[in-house]
Design an enzyme around this catalytic site. Structure first.
Site, PDB file in Angstrom:
ATOM      1  N   GLU A 117       0.396  -1.243   0.360  1.00 15.61           N
ATOM      2  CA  GLU A 117       0.028  -0.015   0.000  1.00 15.61           C
ATOM      3  C   GLU A 117       0.832   1.082  -0.075  1.00 15.61           C
ATOM      4  OE1 GLU A 117      -0.050  -2.098   2.509  1.00 15.61           O
ATOM      5  OE2 GLU A 117      -1.820  -3.237   2.651  1.00 15.61           O
ATOM      6  N   CYS A 137      -0.684   0.615   7.430  1.00 19.19           N
ATOM      7  CA  CYS A 137      -0.727   0.810   6.139  1.00 19.19           C
ATOM      8  C   CYS A 137      -2.308   1.367   6.618  1.00 19.19           C
ATOM      9  CB  CYS A 137      -1.021  -0.489   5.227  1.00 19.19           C
ATOM     10  SG  CYS A 137       0.530  -0.552   5.271  1.00 19.19           S
ATOM     11  N   ARG A 172      12.755 -24.756  -4.032  1.00 19.10           N
ATOM     12  CA  ARG A 172      13.876 -24.568  -3.498  1.00 19.10           C
ATOM     13  C   ARG A 172      13.853 -23.069  -2.970  1.00 19.10           C
ATOM     14  NH1 ARG A 172      19.738 -26.955  -4.873  1.00 19.10           N
ATOM     15  NH2 ARG A 172      18.510 -28.952  -4.348  1.00 19.10           N
ATOM     16  N   THR A 217      21.885 -38.520   2.934  1.00 17.42           N
ATOM     17  CA  THR A 217      21.506 -38.171   1.470  1.00 17.42           C
ATOM     18  C   THR A 217      22.828 -37.054   1.584  1.00 17.42           C
ATOM     19  OG1 THR A 217      19.716 -38.253   1.188  1.00 17.42           O
ATOM     20  CG2 THR A 217      20.856 -36.501   0.114  1.00 17.42           C
ATOM     21  N   ASP A 266      25.968 -37.476  -1.329  1.00 19.40           N
ATOM     22  CA  ASP A 266      25.715 -36.883  -2.404  1.00 19.40           C
ATOM     23  C   ASP A 266      26.931 -35.280  -1.905  1.00 19.40           C
ATOM     24  OD1 ASP A 266      23.473 -38.523  -2.808  1.00 19.40           O
ATOM     25  OD2 ASP A 266      22.475 -36.617  -2.773  1.00 19.40           O
TER      26      ASP A 266
HETATM   27  N1  LIG Z   1      15.775 -38.897  -6.171  1.00 20.71           N
HETATM   28  C1  LIG Z   1      15.490 -37.995  -4.949  1.00 20.71           C
HETATM   29  O1  LIG Z   1      14.973 -36.972  -5.199  1.00 20.71           O
HETATM   30  C2  LIG Z   1      16.683 -37.941  -3.625  1.00 20.71           C
HETATM   31  C3  LIG Z   1      16.569 -37.190  -2.611  1.00 20.71           C
HETATM   32  C4  LIG Z   1      17.031 -37.406  -1.370  1.00 20.71           C
HETATM   33  C5  LIG Z   1      18.210 -38.108  -1.402  1.00 20.71           C
HETATM   34  N2  LIG Z   1      18.009 -39.386  -2.348  1.00 20.71           N
HETATM   35  C6  LIG Z   1      18.931 -40.369  -2.580  1.00 20.71           C
HETATM   36  O2  LIG Z   1      18.901 -41.340  -0.906  1.00 20.71           O
HETATM   37  C7  LIG Z   1      19.358 -41.726  -0.723  1.00 20.71           C
HETATM   38  C8  LIG Z   1      19.273 -41.995   1.462  1.00 20.71           C
HETATM   39  O3  LIG Z   1      18.149 -41.799   1.852  1.00 20.71           O
HETATM   40  P1  LIG Z   1      17.982 -43.110   2.988  1.00 20.71           P
HETATM   41  O4  LIG Z   1      16.356 -42.980   2.937  1.00 20.71           O
HETATM   42  O5  LIG Z   1      18.976 -43.147   3.338  1.00 20.71           O
HETATM   43  O6  LIG Z   1      18.542 -41.840   4.157  1.00 20.71           O
HETATM   44  P2  LIG Z   1      18.317 -39.874   4.044  1.00 20.71           P
HETATM   45  O7  LIG Z   1      16.554 -40.477   4.965  1.00 20.71           O
HETATM   46  O8  LIG Z   1      19.077 -38.869   3.162  1.00 20.71           O
HETATM   47  O9  LIG Z   1      19.201 -40.457   6.236  1.00 20.71           O
HETATM   48  C9  LIG Z   1      18.306 -40.941   7.292  1.00 20.71           C
HETATM   49  C10 LIG Z   1      19.236 -40.614   8.184  1.00 20.71           C
HETATM   50  O10 LIG Z   1      19.267 -39.250   8.486  1.00 20.71           O
HETATM   51  C11 LIG Z   1      18.868 -39.322   9.439  1.00 20.71           C
HETATM   52  N3  LIG Z   1      17.733 -39.312  10.273  1.00 20.71           N
HETATM   53  C12 LIG Z   1      17.030 -38.654   9.240  1.00 20.71           C
HETATM   54  N4  LIG Z   1      15.479 -38.246   9.637  1.00 20.71           N
HETATM   55  C13 LIG Z   1      15.841 -38.190  11.382  1.00 20.71           C
HETATM   56  C14 LIG Z   1      15.335 -37.671  12.591  1.00 20.71           C
HETATM   57  N5  LIG Z   1      13.851 -37.480  12.713  1.00 20.71           N
HETATM   58  N6  LIG Z   1      15.385 -37.879  13.198  1.00 20.71           N
HETATM   59  C15 LIG Z   1      16.468 -38.856  13.251  1.00 20.71           C
HETATM   60  N7  LIG Z   1      17.893 -38.511  13.016  1.00 20.71           N
HETATM   61  C16 LIG Z   1      17.115 -39.083  11.506  1.00 20.71           C
HETATM   62  C17 LIG Z   1      19.470 -40.291  10.942  1.00 20.71           C
HETATM   63  O11 LIG Z   1      20.834 -40.589  10.649  1.00 20.71           O
HETATM   64  P3  LIG Z   1      22.171 -41.288  11.654  1.00 20.71           P
HETATM   65  O12 LIG Z   1      21.371 -42.347  11.781  1.00 20.71           O
HETATM   66  O13 LIG Z   1      22.547 -40.322  11.557  1.00 20.71           O
HETATM   67  O14 LIG Z   1      20.630 -40.712  12.744  1.00 20.71           O
HETATM   68  C18 LIG Z   1      18.721 -42.254   8.952  1.00 20.71           C
HETATM   69  O15 LIG Z   1      19.666 -42.744   9.396  1.00 20.71           O
HETATM   70  C19 LIG Z   1      20.843 -41.540  -0.750  1.00 20.71           C
HETATM   71  O16 LIG Z   1      21.006 -42.581  -2.283  1.00 20.71           O
HETATM   72  C20 LIG Z   1      20.746 -40.272  -1.677  1.00 20.71           C
HETATM   73  O17 LIG Z   1      21.229 -39.994  -3.106  1.00 20.71           O
HETATM   74  C21 LIG Z   1      16.964 -39.048  -3.214  1.00 20.71           C
END
Ligand SMILES: NC(=O)c1ccc[n+]([C@@H]2O[C@H](COP(=O)([O-])OP(=O)(O)OC[C@H]3O[C@@H](n4cnc5c(N)ncnc54)[C@H](OP(=O)(O)O)[C@@H]3O)[C@@H](O)[C@H]2O)c1
Length: 421
Positions: A93, A126, A226, A238, A242
């Site tokens: 405004e 405003c 993002r 991740t 990555d």
């Molecule tokens: N295509 C896509 O869009 C995409 C996007 C993202 C990732 N990726 C791929 O997905 C894979 C990873 O996925 P992911 O499912 O294995 O793992 P993630 O979700 O990236 O990580 C899992 C880890 O994060 C921590 N975590 C997540 N939420 C939590 C919570 N609420 N409290 C405590 N800890 C938490 C834990 O780590 P701690 O064990 O250390 O506690 C858990 O072991 C990779 O290969 C990546 O390249 C693909």
């Protein structure tokens, strides 16, 4: 960042926030208009549509404020326009009014997509300015649920004898500022879950390779999305696999980064730990002092938030981020991280970029992992709100239709996070 308003609530906002797939078909708008009130004219509709267009220019620049546009009309002619350009800048405004001579507002009609503010924030109220300038009529799409406003702006204007019409293009206005509205109404940031998947739902190969599932145009679109959020959340796997920088278009640094997971699992050389760029937070379950000391040497560029217990409850993480002024988060996976948010019922929108390819592999990760729901009667029900081809891929936008009402939700957290201040 925040400022105290008359109602004693810490106001991190004063106006503004971001857009996207907008339903702007004139026919749809006309139907909405007719439902809202029979007293709106075609000119009213045109001016309010212009307000929404102007408002959307503030996308990604005004958060945690809402996106607001303003059009000032005299004798059927537009004499001024403005919008909230950046956080801390002039409200729409004011931006419109200052482009015309003092006094020329008298007798005008002012169109604005959100109720004019009533509190002294970074700029004067405003509603008071419009009342003093003796405008004749104010047309606004939505009442502002910000507790510092919440009808007070409208009341100030009406007390001063200004006619105020509320509700024109309300649905479109709510869609535009949906992140702001969720944040203000619930006290927690709006949560967008994003993933890139193959047609068989895989986000990575069985060995964890995910670069790249979708085409460059889909990834560019995801970077634009993002940039519309205040923080990006990823899981520890991740981050470690990555080693991303989570940039926005043009390779620029984007919003604050949050890595969820145990601090002792942070891999050396994590690029997110570099002191360059926006802040990074590691949100970790309980850790020992020794781990914390070791971490400070290896990843000194990041701040650490430690949560009691073995996991980080998404609701508590969101409450903390909200207190830091974060009004929206972009949860980019992986599947374990996504599951924590799904299980807690803390998802507002899903952006799924689907690539027309099959990856296969029973051990390859999917978009949502974790334990999963145990029965088909217990799911997160969604409605698909949009689909959009992007290059050879397809973007599916989905939103939860209601809260889960099964046993799993007994462990889930409340979607309503009370702010402590
Ligand atoms: N295509 C896509 O869009 C995409 C996007 C993202 C990732 N990726 C791929 O997905 C894979 C990873 O996925 P992911 O499912 O294995 O793992 P993630 O979700 O990236 O990580 C899992 C880890 O994060 C921590 N975590 C997540 N939420 C939590 C919570 N609420 N409290 C405590 N800890 C938490 C834990 O780590 P701690 O064990 O250390 O506690 C858990 O072991 C990779 O290969 C990546 O390249 C693909």
């Amino acid at each position: 960042m925040g400022e105290e308003c008359a109602c004693g609530v810490l106001c991190l906002f004063s106006r503004g926030f971001p857009p996207e797939p907008r339903s702007d078909a004139l026919r749809g708008s006309l139907r909405t208009m007719l439902r809202a009130s029979a007293s709106y004219s075609a000119a009213d509709l045109r001016h309010m549509k212009r307000c929404l267009d102007l408002a959307s220019r503030g996308a990604g620049k005004v958060s945690p404020n809402p996106m607001v546009g303003c059009v000032i009309v005299r004798d059927g002619r537009v004499i001024a326009e403005g919008y909230h350009r950046r956080f801390g800048g002039a409200h729409a405004e004011m931006a419109a009014a200052r482009s015309i001579a003092v006094g020329s507002l008298s007798g005008c009609t002012v169109y604005v997509n959100l109720e004019p503010c009533s509190h002294h924030g970074k700029t004067p109220p405003c509603a008071v300015m419009l009342a003093r300038m003796r405008v004749r009529r104010v047309v606004c799409s939505l009442r502002d649920p910000n507790p510092c406003v919440n009808g007070r702006g409208i009341a100030i204007l009406r007390r001063a004898g200004v006619r105020v019409d509320v509700g024109l293009l309300a649905r479109e206005a709510a869609e535009l500022n949906r992140r702001y509205l969720v944040w203000v109404r619930t006290g927690r940031p709006f949560v967008t879950l994003k993933a890139a998947v193959t047609l068989d739902g895989k986000t990575a190969t069985a060995t964890g390779v995910s670069r790249w599932v979708t085409s460059e145009s889909a990834r560019a679109h995801a970077r634009r999305m993002r940039a519309l959020h205040d923080a990006v959340i990823i899981g520890m796997n991740t981050a470690n696999t990555d080693n991303p920088l989570l940039t926005v278009p043009g390779g620029r640094y984007g919003p604050m980064r949050v890595v969820v997971g145990s601090l002792q699992h942070v891999r050396p050389g994590l690029r997110l730990c570099s002191p360059d760029g926006p802040p990074t937070m590691i949100a970790s379950p309980m850790i020992s002092r020794t781990t914390l000391r070791r971490f400070s040497r290896g990843c000194g560029g990041a701040m650490v938030a430690v949560f009691r217990g073995k996991t980080v409850p998404p609701g508590r993480l969101l409450a903390l981020l909200s207190d830091l002024g974060v009004s929206s988060v972009f949860v980019e996976g992986g599947g374990e991280t996504a599951w924590h948010f799904v299980q807690a019922g803390l998802v507002d929108e899903i952006l799924l970029y689907v690539a027309p390819k099959i990856l296969g592999g029973s051990r390859a990760k999917t978009f949502v992992g974790g334990e999963g729901f145990r029965s088909l009667g217990c799911t997160l029900p969604l409605t698909i709100t949009a689909t959009q081809p992007i290059g050879r891929d397809v973007l599916i936008v989905a939103r939860p239709v209601r809260r889960m009402d099964c046993a799993t939700t007994a462990q889930a957290e409340s979607t309503h996070v009370h702010r402590s201040h």
